[in-house]
Motif scaffolding. Structure first.
Motif, PDB file in Angstrom:
ATOM      1  N   ARG A  47       0.856  -1.132   0.103  1.00 31.14           N
ATOM      2  CA  ARG A  47       0.058   0.133   0.062  1.00 31.14           C
ATOM      3  C   ARG A  47       0.751   1.058   0.084  1.00 31.14           C
ATOM      4  NH1 ARG A  47      -2.693  -3.733   3.217  1.00 31.14           N
ATOM      5  NH2 ARG A  47      -4.794  -3.651   3.175  1.00 31.14           N
ATOM      6  N   THR A  48       0.208   2.369  -0.619  1.00 34.85           N
ATOM      7  CA  THR A  48       0.838   3.690  -0.287  1.00 34.85           C
ATOM      8  C   THR A  48      -0.337   4.311   0.682  1.00 34.85           C
ATOM      9  OG1 THR A  48       1.514   3.604  -2.463  1.00 34.85           O
ATOM     10  CG2 THR A  48       1.536   5.833  -1.423  1.00 34.85           C
ATOM     11  N   PRO A  49       0.096   4.188   1.891  1.00 35.70           N
ATOM     12  CA  PRO A  49      -0.862   4.551   3.013  1.00 35.70           C
ATOM     13  C   PRO A  49      -1.769   5.784   2.642  1.00 35.70           C
ATOM     14  CG  PRO A  49       1.063   3.412   4.115  1.00 35.70           C
ATOM     15  CD  PRO A  49       1.213   3.725   2.526  1.00 35.70           C
TER      16      PRO A  49
ATOM     17  N   PRO B 269      -8.634   5.014   3.307  1.00 35.27           N
ATOM     18  CA  PRO B 269      -9.973   5.593   3.257  1.00 35.27           C
ATOM     19  C   PRO B 269      -9.737   7.051   4.093  1.00 35.27           C
ATOM     20  CG  PRO B 269     -10.575   3.476   3.478  1.00 35.27           C
ATOM     21  CD  PRO B 269      -9.212   3.610   3.767  1.00 35.27           C
ATOM     22  N   GLU B 270     -10.368   8.080   3.709  1.00 41.64           N
ATOM     23  CA  GLU B 270     -10.274   9.324   4.558  1.00 41.64           C
ATOM     24  C   GLU B 270     -10.955   9.356   5.807  1.00 41.64           C
ATOM     25  OE1 GLU B 270      -8.656  12.343   3.763  1.00 41.64           O
ATOM     26  OE2 GLU B 270      -7.824  11.380   2.091  1.00 41.64           O
ATOM     27  N   HIS B 271     -11.876   8.610   6.011  1.00 45.01           N
ATOM     28  CA  HIS B 271     -12.664   8.710   7.081  1.00 45.01           C
ATOM     29  C   HIS B 271     -11.899   7.759   8.334  1.00 45.01           C
ATOM     30  CE1 HIS B 271     -14.182   4.745   5.422  1.00 45.01           C
ATOM     31  NE2 HIS B 271     -14.477   4.308   6.718  1.00 45.01           N
ATOM     32  N   MET B 272     -10.892   6.951   7.889  1.00 44.36           N
ATOM     33  CA  MET B 272     -10.329   5.930   8.704  1.00 44.36           C
ATOM     34  C   MET B 272      -8.795   6.559   8.976  1.00 44.36           C
ATOM     35  SD  MET B 272     -11.745   3.256   9.420  1.00 44.36           S
ATOM     36  CE  MET B 272     -10.531   2.262  10.152  1.00 44.36           C
ATOM     37  N   LYS B 273      -8.262   7.474   8.364  1.00 47.76           N
ATOM     38  CA  LYS B 273      -7.064   7.878   8.408  1.00 47.76           C
ATOM     39  C   LYS B 273      -6.672   8.324   9.846  1.00 47.76           C
ATOM     40  CE  LYS B 273      -5.877   9.573   3.766  1.00 47.76           C
ATOM     41  NZ  LYS B 273      -5.454  10.548   2.825  1.00 47.76           N
ATOM     42  N   ASN B 274      -7.528   9.322  10.509  1.00 45.14           N
ATOM     43  CA  ASN B 274      -7.231   9.568  11.874  1.00 45.14           C
ATOM     44  C   ASN B 274      -7.942   8.913  13.251  1.00 45.14           C
ATOM     45  OD1 ASN B 274      -5.486  12.067  11.044  1.00 45.14           O
ATOM     46  ND2 ASN B 274      -7.486  13.008  10.351  1.00 45.14           N
ATOM     47  N   THR B 275      -8.550   7.776  12.655  1.00 45.00           N
ATOM     48  CA  THR B 275      -9.118   6.911  13.706  1.00 45.00           C
ATOM     49  C   THR B 275      -7.903   6.308  14.705  1.00 45.00           C
ATOM     50  OG1 THR B 275     -10.742   6.382  12.117  1.00 45.00           O
ATOM     51  CG2 THR B 275     -10.405   4.808  13.940  1.00 45.00           C
TER      52      THR B 275
ATOM     53  N   THR C 148      -2.059  -0.163  18.959  1.00 46.60           N
ATOM     54  CA  THR C 148      -1.051  -1.308  18.457  1.00 46.60           C
ATOM     55  C   THR C 148      -0.004  -1.645  19.611  1.00 46.60           C
ATOM     56  OG1 THR C 148       0.692   0.192  17.873  1.00 46.60           O
ATOM     57  CG2 THR C 148      -1.228   0.166  16.499  1.00 46.60           C
ATOM     58  N   PRO C 149       0.718  -2.780  18.966  1.00 49.67           N
ATOM     59  CA  PRO C 149       2.101  -3.131  19.789  1.00 49.67           C
ATOM     60  C   PRO C 149       3.008  -2.012  20.292  1.00 49.67           C
ATOM     61  CG  PRO C 149       1.457  -4.969  18.234  1.00 49.67           C
ATOM     62  CD  PRO C 149       0.497  -3.757  17.845  1.00 49.67           C
ATOM     63  N   TRP C 150       2.957  -0.987  19.488  1.00 49.00           N
ATOM     64  CA  TRP C 150       3.791  -0.060  19.315  1.00 49.00           C
ATOM     65  C   TRP C 150       3.092   1.220  20.064  1.00 49.00           C
ATOM     66  CZ3 TRP C 150       2.365  -2.102  14.579  1.00 49.00           C
ATOM     67  CH2 TRP C 150       3.069  -3.226  14.373  1.00 49.00           C
ATOM     68  N   GLY C 151       1.906   0.997  20.820  1.00 56.75           N
ATOM     69  CA  GLY C 151       1.441   2.198  21.330  1.00 56.75           C
ATOM     70  C   GLY C 151       0.125   2.608  20.419  1.00 56.75           C
ATOM     71  N   GLN C 152      -0.617   3.451  21.039  1.00 55.70           N
ATOM     72  CA  GLN C 152      -1.744   3.958  20.347  1.00 55.70           C
ATOM     73  C   GLN C 152      -1.289   4.968  19.340  1.00 55.70           C
ATOM     74  OE1 GLN C 152      -5.068   6.862  21.571  1.00 55.70           O
ATOM     75  NE2 GLN C 152      -5.902   4.681  21.977  1.00 55.70           N
ATOM     76  N   MET C 153      -1.759   4.817  18.153  1.00 53.66           N
ATOM     77  CA  MET C 153      -1.312   5.797  16.898  1.00 53.66           C
ATOM     78  C   MET C 153      -2.693   5.898  16.066  1.00 53.66           C
ATOM     79  SD  MET C 153       1.171   3.174  14.684  1.00 53.66           S
ATOM     80  CE  MET C 153       1.994   3.082  16.167  1.00 53.66           C
ATOM     81  N   THR C 154      -2.562   6.900  15.004  1.00 53.03           N
ATOM     82  CA  THR C 154      -3.571   6.943  14.178  1.00 53.03           C
ATOM     83  C   THR C 154      -3.703   5.382  13.197  1.00 53.03           C
ATOM     84  OG1 THR C 154      -2.623   7.918  12.496  1.00 53.03           O
ATOM     85  CG2 THR C 154      -3.684   9.229  14.068  1.00 53.03           C
ATOM     86  N   TYR C 155      -4.659   5.394  12.538  1.00 50.34           N
ATOM     87  CA  TYR C 155      -4.762   4.015  11.460  1.00 50.34           C
ATOM     88  C   TYR C 155      -3.856   4.418  10.319  1.00 50.34           C
ATOM     89  CZ  TYR C 155      -6.827   0.520   8.510  1.00 50.34           C
ATOM     90  OH  TYR C 155      -6.910  -0.634   8.025  1.00 50.34           O
ATOM     91  N   LEU C 156      -3.786   5.716   9.965  1.00 55.63           N
ATOM     92  CA  LEU C 156      -2.745   6.024   8.805  1.00 55.63           C
ATOM     93  C   LEU C 156      -1.364   5.830   9.399  1.00 55.63           C
ATOM     94  CD1 LEU C 156      -2.130   7.035   5.984  1.00 55.63           C
ATOM     95  CD2 LEU C 156      -2.111   9.429   7.154  1.00 55.63           C
TER      96      LEU C 156
END
Length: 290
Positions: free
Chosen positions: A53-55, A60-66, A70-78
């Motif tokens: 993927r090219t993230p 999807p736009e509605h998912m990017k900032n969700t 994760t195992p690396w801590g909380q982060m945005t979906y993007l």
């Protein structure tokens, strides 16, 4: 009609082409990807498949900032999507390793730059994920490569598949019946669609991409004539990640390949004959000769 992928032929009366879908089950870790390549090679599969993927484009736009835990801590979906993507150098490393282990390797591009990225790496084929069946612009790019195309058909109508086939052509196409429910319940497998696709696209090898738990449905697909089988693989179904629960662990994947080889041998050629092993029972048990 068989399609050549790497050193393999995919089609009727050829060995079932078994693809170990690594996808994102490597969790962005090259060492884990290599362990999964080992799983596929040791089970006797012919190929492994990744996702590219090219993230910024494919998310999807509605998912990017969700937010995503994760195992690396909380982060945005993007940010998570970027975290699990491999670089060109990493793809060269894992691709070379797959080749060293005797496997074809390729990936599902989720956008045009990803398709161009994979073509630059000279993959032996391109895989179209079910989610991309309607991305006709990307399909045109893939068709222009002249490489074999493996088209999954989950979450798609026959009309949508028809439009994709119009773009891709049928000369170098393998199609996989799929239902994009993770994990797949048996009542949604709809395996007779394999027969529908065989009738609708004569000459196109038809296989099966499964997301179910267990082996039975994939084995039944082979008995119905599937010439390729793709299943997700993992080291442990309890690992973090969205696809692990619908994946096969190493022993399960080994059993799948073993059982596929038994079933494909048992299918035979359909010509009714008396086999050598029947001659002794015939002489012993048949009272009235023909």
């Amino acid at each position: 009609m068989a399609v050549s992928i790497g050193h393999n032929q995919v089609g009727q009366f050829e060995p079932v082409y078994v693809i170990g879908e690594i996808g994102l089950n490597h969790n962005g870790d090259v060492d884990l990807a290599m362990q999964l390549i080992d799983v596929a090679a040791e089970a006797g599969a012919q190929a492994v498949k990744f996702q590219k993927r090219t993230p910024a484009i494919s998310t999807p736009e509605h998912m990017k900032n969700t937010p995503r835990d994760t195992p690396w801590g909380q982060m945005t979906y993007l940010d998570y999507r970027y975290r699990v993507e491999f670089s060109r150098e990493q793809y060269v490393e894992i691709g070379d390793y797959a080749t060293f282990r005797g496997l074809d390797w390729f990936a599902s591009p989720w956008d045009i730059p990803s398709a161009e990225f994979l073509e630059d790496l000279n993959v032996v084929a391109h895989k179209v994920a079910s989610a991309s069946v309607t991305d006709l612009a990307m399909l045109e790019v893939l068709a222009s490569t002249g490489k074999p195309i493996i088209l999954s058909t989950g979450m798609s109508t026959l009309e949508q598949i028809d439009r994709a086939v119009e773009v891709l052509g049928t000369d170098n196409l393998v199609m996989l019946h799929a239902t994009s429910t993770y994990p797949l319940p048996p009542e949604e497998a709809n395996l007779r669609t394999i027969l529908t696709l065989q009738d609708r696209y004569p000459g196109v090898p038809i296989g099966y991409s499964g997301h179910e738990r267990g082996l039975q449905i994939s084995i039944a697909a082979v008995a119905l004539g599937a010439v390729a089988v793709e299943r997700h693989i993992t080291l442990d179904r309890a690992m973090w990640g969205s696809d692990h629960a619908a994946s096969l662990e190493p022993q399960g994947f080994q059993h799948l390949v073993r059982d596929i080889r038994i079933v494909e041998e048992a299918m035979g050629d359909g010509v009714k004959r008396v086999f050598p092993g029947e001659l002794a029972p015939q002489a012993k048990l048949r009272r009235i000769p023909a």
